[in-house]
Design a protein around this motif. Structure first.
Motif, PDB file in Angstrom:
ATOM      1  N   UNK A 105       8.095  54.597  35.796  1.00  0.00           N
ATOM      2  CA  UNK A 105       6.913  54.830  36.736  1.00  0.00           C
ATOM      3  C   UNK A 105       6.491  53.208  37.241  1.00  0.00           C
ATOM      4  N   UNK A 106       6.496  52.576  36.028  1.00  0.00           N
ATOM      5  CA  UNK A 106       5.657  51.081  36.347  1.00  0.00           C
ATOM      6  C   UNK A 106       6.638  50.025  36.516  1.00  0.00           C
ATOM      7  N   UNK A 107       8.043  50.355  36.942  1.00  0.00           N
ATOM      8  CA  UNK A 107       8.979  49.251  37.211  1.00  0.00           C
ATOM      9  C   UNK A 107       8.575  48.378  38.439  1.00  0.00           C
ATOM     10  N   UNK A 108       7.973  48.966  39.337  1.00  0.00           N
ATOM     11  CA  UNK A 108       7.764  48.335  40.604  1.00  0.00           C
ATOM     12  C   UNK A 108       6.124  47.992  40.876  1.00  0.00           C
ATOM     13  N   UNK A 109       5.357  48.117  39.475  1.00  0.00           N
ATOM     14  CA  UNK A 109       3.932  47.804  39.715  1.00  0.00           C
ATOM     15  C   UNK A 109       3.312  47.261  38.538  1.00  0.00           C
ATOM     16  N   UNK A 110       1.929  47.111  38.585  1.00  0.00           N
ATOM     17  CA  UNK A 110       1.290  46.325  37.428  1.00  0.00           C
ATOM     18  C   UNK A 110       0.714  47.359  36.871  1.00  0.00           C
ATOM     19  N   UNK A 111       0.662  47.529  35.299  1.00  0.00           N
ATOM     20  CA  UNK A 111      -0.555  48.409  34.768  1.00  0.00           C
ATOM     21  C   UNK A 111      -1.719  47.698  34.676  1.00  0.00           C
TER      22      UNK A 111
END
Length: 216
Positions: free
Chosen positions: A65-71
């Motif tokens: 889920x977080x592969x292409x975004x920033x937490x």
């Protein structure tokens, strides 16, 4: 027309189908051990049929889920570093913005991407986040425009949905911010014939919005 050009790329010995057939052959013992492909829509995959029918869709897997975004933790850490450095890149001059307030602003504008229904955390759009953080680093203030125009939603996609029966109502629900767009299951594969001729019910339209990047 546009449909003829699309079909020429995919069907028969079209260019796109030929490329995917070569990749498929290469992964079948001709030198390619693994293949990772991004940027291919479900419409293309559905219409490709035998051209590339050995792929596995992983974009809905919760562990990715977080592969292409920033937490939020990652964004908060960067804001803390920028604030500590100061507006001019040194700690001598304090910033005119507050990290907590900046995080709240970024949460409002850039957070909310959740690519798996089983994910527990939404992620920040990386391109928009970097656009915002770069303005803080270079100018010591928020960007005057919160949306990077390079990522502005394609109006034609919204117009297409709005012109469908009840499509305008769906867009209003999607933009209301109340998380009211609920469908029983995400439609994951549909060809161009479905887009042009199939019944456009809410699950179909909401799934299109998801893959267009409007709903996540």
């Amino acid at each position: 027309g546009s449909q003829d050009r699309y079909e020429a790329l995919l069907y028969g010995e079209g260019l796109l189908k030929t490329v995917f057939k070569a990749v498929k052959a290469g992964a079948g013992g001709l030198g390619l051990d693994r293949v990772f492909i991004t940027g291919v829509s479900p419409v293309v995959l559905s219409d490709m049929t035998s051209g590339y029918n050995v792929g596995k869709n992983i974009y809905l897997e919760p562990e990715l889920n977080a592969l292409c975004g920033f937490t939020e933790a990652e964004v908060g850490t960067v804001l803390g570093h920028l604030s500590a450095e100061g507006a001019d890149g040194t700690a001598a001059e304090p910033t005119a913005w507050n990290p907590a307030a900046a995080l709240q602003t970024m949460r409002t504008f850039y957070n909310g991407y959740r690519f798996s229904e089983d994910a527990t955390e939404s992620v920040y759009n990386p391109t928009l986040s970097l656009y915002f953080l770069d303005a803080l680093r270079r100018h010591g203030r928020y960007p005057r425009r919160m949306l990077d125009e390079n990522l502005a939603m394609d109006r034609n996609k919204l117009i297409y949905i709005a012109r469908l029966p009840h499509g305008e109502d769906l867009l209003i629900e999607a933009l209301s911010g109340d998380d009211r767009v609920v469908i029983p299951e995400l439609v994951q594969r549909f060809g161009v014939a479905d887009v042009l001729a199939a019944v456009k019910d809410q699950p179909f339209m909401a799934s299109l919005l998801y893959f267009f990047g409007i709903l996540t």
